[in-house]
Design a protein around this motif. Structure first.
Motif, PDB file in Angstrom:
ATOM      1  N   ILE A 210       1.251  -1.056   0.146  1.00  0.00           N
ATOM      2  CA  ILE A 210      -0.137  -0.019   0.471  1.00  0.00           C
ATOM      3  C   ILE A 210       0.749   0.906   0.221  1.00  0.00           C
ATOM      4  N   GLY A 211       0.818   2.094  -0.942  1.00  0.00           N
ATOM      5  CA  GLY A 211       1.513   3.442  -1.245  1.00  0.00           C
ATOM      6  C   GLY A 211       1.145   4.560   0.415  1.00  0.00           C
ATOM      7  N   VAL A 212       2.096   4.775   1.165  1.00  0.00           N
ATOM      8  CA  VAL A 212       1.922   5.513   1.689  1.00  0.00           C
ATOM      9  C   VAL A 212       2.373   6.785   1.753  1.00  0.00           C
ATOM     10  N   GLY A 213       2.989   7.052   1.352  1.00  0.00           N
ATOM     11  CA  GLY A 213       4.103   8.171   0.904  1.00  0.00           C
ATOM     12  C   GLY A 213       5.414   8.051   1.840  1.00  0.00           C
ATOM     13  N   ALA A 214       5.856   9.580   1.891  1.00  0.00           N
ATOM     14  CA  ALA A 214       6.505   9.553   2.766  1.00  0.00           C
ATOM     15  C   ALA A 214       6.849  10.218   3.448  1.00  0.00           C
ATOM     16  N   GLY A 215       5.944  11.149   4.299  1.00  0.00           N
ATOM     17  CA  GLY A 215       6.010  12.087   5.576  1.00  0.00           C
ATOM     18  C   GLY A 215       5.136  11.021   6.311  1.00  0.00           C
ATOM     19  N   LEU A 216       4.293  12.654   6.676  1.00  0.00           N
ATOM     20  CA  LEU A 216       3.421  11.882   7.965  1.00  0.00           C
ATOM     21  C   LEU A 216       1.846  11.363   7.517  1.00  0.00           C
ATOM     22  N   SER A 217       1.749  11.210   6.152  1.00  0.00           N
ATOM     23  CA  SER A 217       0.125  10.488   6.339  1.00  0.00           C
ATOM     24  C   SER A 217       1.514   8.934   6.591  1.00  0.00           C
ATOM     25  N   ALA A 218       2.247   8.909   6.147  1.00  0.00           N
ATOM     26  CA  ALA A 218       3.220   7.225   5.937  1.00  0.00           C
ATOM     27  C   ALA A 218       2.571   7.331   7.921  1.00  0.00           C
ATOM     28  N   VAL A 219       3.303   8.198   8.872  1.00  0.00           N
ATOM     29  CA  VAL A 219       3.245   7.612  10.225  1.00  0.00           C
ATOM     30  C   VAL A 219       1.914   7.327  10.869  1.00  0.00           C
ATOM     31  N   ALA A 220       0.749   8.364  10.080  1.00  0.00           N
ATOM     32  CA  ALA A 220      -0.753   8.210  10.454  1.00  0.00           C
ATOM     33  C   ALA A 220      -0.727   6.805   9.636  1.00  0.00           C
ATOM     34  N   ALA A 221      -0.828   6.597   8.540  1.00  0.00           N
ATOM     35  CA  ALA A 221      -1.557   5.504   7.976  1.00  0.00           C
ATOM     36  C   ALA A 221      -0.896   4.091   9.028  1.00  0.00           C
ATOM     37  N   MET A 222       0.452   3.649   9.943  1.00  0.00           N
ATOM     38  CA  MET A 222       0.787   3.332  10.974  1.00  0.00           C
ATOM     39  C   MET A 222      -0.018   3.044  12.356  1.00  0.00           C
ATOM     40  N   GLN A 223      -0.211   4.402  12.085  1.00  0.00           N
ATOM     41  CA  GLN A 223      -0.646   4.487  13.215  1.00  0.00           C
ATOM     42  C   GLN A 223      -2.128   4.534  13.541  1.00  0.00           C
ATOM     43  N   GLN A 224      -2.620   4.442  12.273  1.00  0.00           N
ATOM     44  CA  GLN A 224      -4.374   3.900  12.751  1.00  0.00           C
ATOM     45  C   GLN A 224      -4.770   3.054  12.096  1.00  0.00           C
ATOM     46  N   GLY A 225      -3.541   2.028  11.851  1.00  0.00           N
ATOM     47  CA  GLY A 225      -3.577   1.252  11.965  1.00  0.00           C
ATOM     48  C   GLY A 225      -3.877   0.537  10.155  1.00  0.00           C
ATOM     49  N   GLU A 226      -3.862   0.881   9.937  1.00  0.00           N
ATOM     50  CA  GLU A 226      -3.786   1.350   7.715  1.00  0.00           C
ATOM     51  C   GLU A 226      -2.958   0.122   7.426  1.00  0.00           C
ATOM     52  N   ILE A 227      -2.418  -0.101   7.917  1.00  0.00           N
ATOM     53  CA  ILE A 227      -1.346  -1.059   7.760  1.00  0.00           C
ATOM     54  C   ILE A 227      -0.551  -2.431   8.749  1.00  0.00           C
ATOM     55  N   GLU A 228       0.504  -3.250   8.538  1.00  0.00           N
ATOM     56  CA  GLU A 228       0.400  -3.835   8.924  1.00  0.00           C
ATOM     57  C   GLU A 228       2.255  -3.929   9.825  1.00  0.00           C
ATOM     58  N   ALA A 229       2.565  -2.944   8.405  1.00  0.00           N
ATOM     59  CA  ALA A 229       4.473  -3.256   8.441  1.00  0.00           C
ATOM     60  C   ALA A 229       4.576  -2.755   7.835  1.00  0.00           C
ATOM     61  N   ILE A 230       5.838  -1.695   7.782  1.00  0.00           N
ATOM     62  CA  ILE A 230       5.873  -0.057   7.124  1.00  0.00           C
ATOM     63  C   ILE A 230       7.739  -0.009   6.148  1.00  0.00           C
ATOM     64  N   SER A 231       7.930  -0.300   5.037  1.00  0.00           N
ATOM     65  CA  SER A 231       9.280  -0.634   4.727  1.00  0.00           C
ATOM     66  C   SER A 231       9.484   0.907   4.338  1.00  0.00           C
ATOM     67  N   ASN A 232      10.092   2.193   5.001  1.00  0.00           N
ATOM     68  CA  ASN A 232      10.170   3.343   4.899  1.00  0.00           C
ATOM     69  C   ASN A 232      11.906   4.061   4.891  1.00  0.00           C
ATOM     70  N   LEU A 233      11.567   5.664   5.421  1.00  0.00           N
ATOM     71  CA  LEU A 233      13.000   5.998   5.818  1.00  0.00           C
ATOM     72  C   LEU A 233      13.308   6.738   6.815  1.00  0.00           C
ATOM     73  N   ASP A 234      14.377   7.596   7.119  1.00  0.00           N
ATOM     74  CA  ASP A 234      13.762   8.579   8.793  1.00  0.00           C
ATOM     75  C   ASP A 234      13.458   9.575   7.463  1.00  0.00           C
ATOM     76  N   PRO A 235      13.036  10.902   8.009  1.00  0.00           N
ATOM     77  CA  PRO A 235      12.574  10.913   9.216  1.00  0.00           C
ATOM     78  C   PRO A 235      11.539   9.863  10.040  1.00  0.00           C
ATOM     79  N   VAL A 236      10.733   9.578   8.993  1.00  0.00           N
ATOM     80  CA  VAL A 236       9.344   8.759   8.946  1.00  0.00           C
ATOM     81  C   VAL A 236       9.801   7.101   9.951  1.00  0.00           C
ATOM     82  N   ILE A 237      11.207   6.599   9.986  1.00  0.00           N
ATOM     83  CA  ILE A 237      11.005   5.409  10.623  1.00  0.00           C
ATOM     84  C   ILE A 237      11.418   6.249  12.658  1.00  0.00           C
ATOM     85  N   SER A 238      12.369   7.325  12.429  1.00  0.00           N
ATOM     86  CA  SER A 238      12.335   8.020  13.269  1.00  0.00           C
ATOM     87  C   SER A 238      11.619   8.486  14.644  1.00  0.00           C
TER      88      SER A 238
END
Length: 339
Positions: A169-197
């Protein structure tokens, strides 16, 4: 698509013209170019932001319009379609395109390690203990077909799982990716900093694989793997060698500046919105990622081969492809940079 002009832009156009000698400006086959990138705020693309914000493009006589797409695969599509001249993106795309007989080449390495992290939602860590467990799960990537997607594909294939069994699922590279994880839209994430940090600081994830360091990269791939590069069609290179040289000069200046800059100096240069609302967190993310940037701008042959070997693990078309790997990168411009 979001269009951003390089900083200073028209306001300094007159000053730029005065600062450049007429000969140097006249040498450029075209001074205005359009560059595509997928997720510019990511630290993966920090050399681009540094070149932009520090005025290195202007110093070389270039006016660079930056198109920021949702992921690297979309930048590649724009290059193939002709809406951008060059791309700052993953080296892997040059391999895939050469295998399809499309002559797209990298001209400078920006990242020598991917910097990509695979993590799972913390409350699922007891169920998803390895990449193989991602079969049937929703995995967030910057965009399907981007390097963050390739990273998971490789890890799953390496563990004996079929990447096609995961839902990317495409979640982008910023706060949209953070929100996707925190809101339970995804179960795992492959991304980079600063998203991961950011997700680590909020205690939302458990990391399964981390390529932000040389040790982490070699533990995953068995060798260093080139990451972000600047790539373009070879037709553009041959028609505009002076323009390409000016572009490479700009990025080499950015790499040289990054080699000695402190996280605090970097944070002062990038736009404040890149901090994701937490400058202290951004400083930690920068410190964690500084090792990833290329020191020379040149991709070693063994790193090119390691990247190809990685892609073949999960792409049957590449496993049987025959092409000259040397055509994916030319070092002629990096070698001449600064001379």
């Amino acid at each position: 698509m979001i269009l951003r002009r390089t900083m200073l832009g028209a306001a300094l156009a007159g000053a730029m013209a005065l600062s450049l000698s007429p000969a140097s400006a006249a040498d450029l086959e075209q001074s205005s170019i359009t560059l595509g990138v997928g997720g510019k705020p990511l630290l993966y693309y920090l050399p681009l932001t540094i070149a932009e914000q520090k005025g290195f493009f202007e110093e070389e006589g270039l006016d660079v319009a930056i198109n920021d797409f949702g992921g690297g695969s979309k930048s590649l599509q724009a290059l193939v379609g002709g809406s951008v001249d060059v791309v700052t993106g993953a080296y892997e795309h040059t391999i895939r395109m050469q295998a399809k007989n499309q002559d797209i080449r990298a001209v400078i390495e920006l990242g020598r390690f991917p910097g990509i992290v695979l993590a799972v939602k913390k409350d699922l860590a007891d169920q998803i203990k390895s990449p193989a467990d991602l079969a049937g799960r929703k995995v967030g990537v910057t965009a399907p077909g981007s390097s963050t997607n390739f990273f998971v594909n490789y890890l799953m294939a390496k563990d004996g799982a079929d990447p096609q069994q995961a839902a990317f699922i495409g979640v982008g590279a910023g706060l949209s990716a953070v929100a996707a994880m925190q809101q339970g839209e995804i179960e795992a994430i492959s991304n980079l900093d600063p998203v991961i940090s950011k997700l680590e600081a909020d205690d939302d994830i458990v990391v399964l694989a981390d390529s932000r360091t040389e040790a982490g990269t070699e533990a995953i791939f068995g060798a260093s793997i080139p990451a972000a590069v600047v790539y373009m069609k070879n037709d553009f290179i041959e028609a505009n060698p002076n323009t390409v040289q000016a572009l490479v000069n700009s990025f080499k200046k950015a790499l040289d500046w990054l080699a000695t800059a402190s996280p605090e100096e970097i944070a002062e240069v990038v736009p404040a919105e890149y901090h994701l609302g937490n400058e202290e967190l951004y400083l930690r993310a920068v410190a964690a990622s500084q090792e990833t940037y290329s020191r020379t701008g040149i991709i070693p042959p063994e790193a090119m081969q390691a990247s190809f070997d990685m892609l073949k693990q999960f792409d049957p078309e590449l496993a049987s492809a025959e092409f000259d790997l040397d055509r994916t990168f030319t070092d002629r411009f990096v070698t001449a940079a600064g001379n």
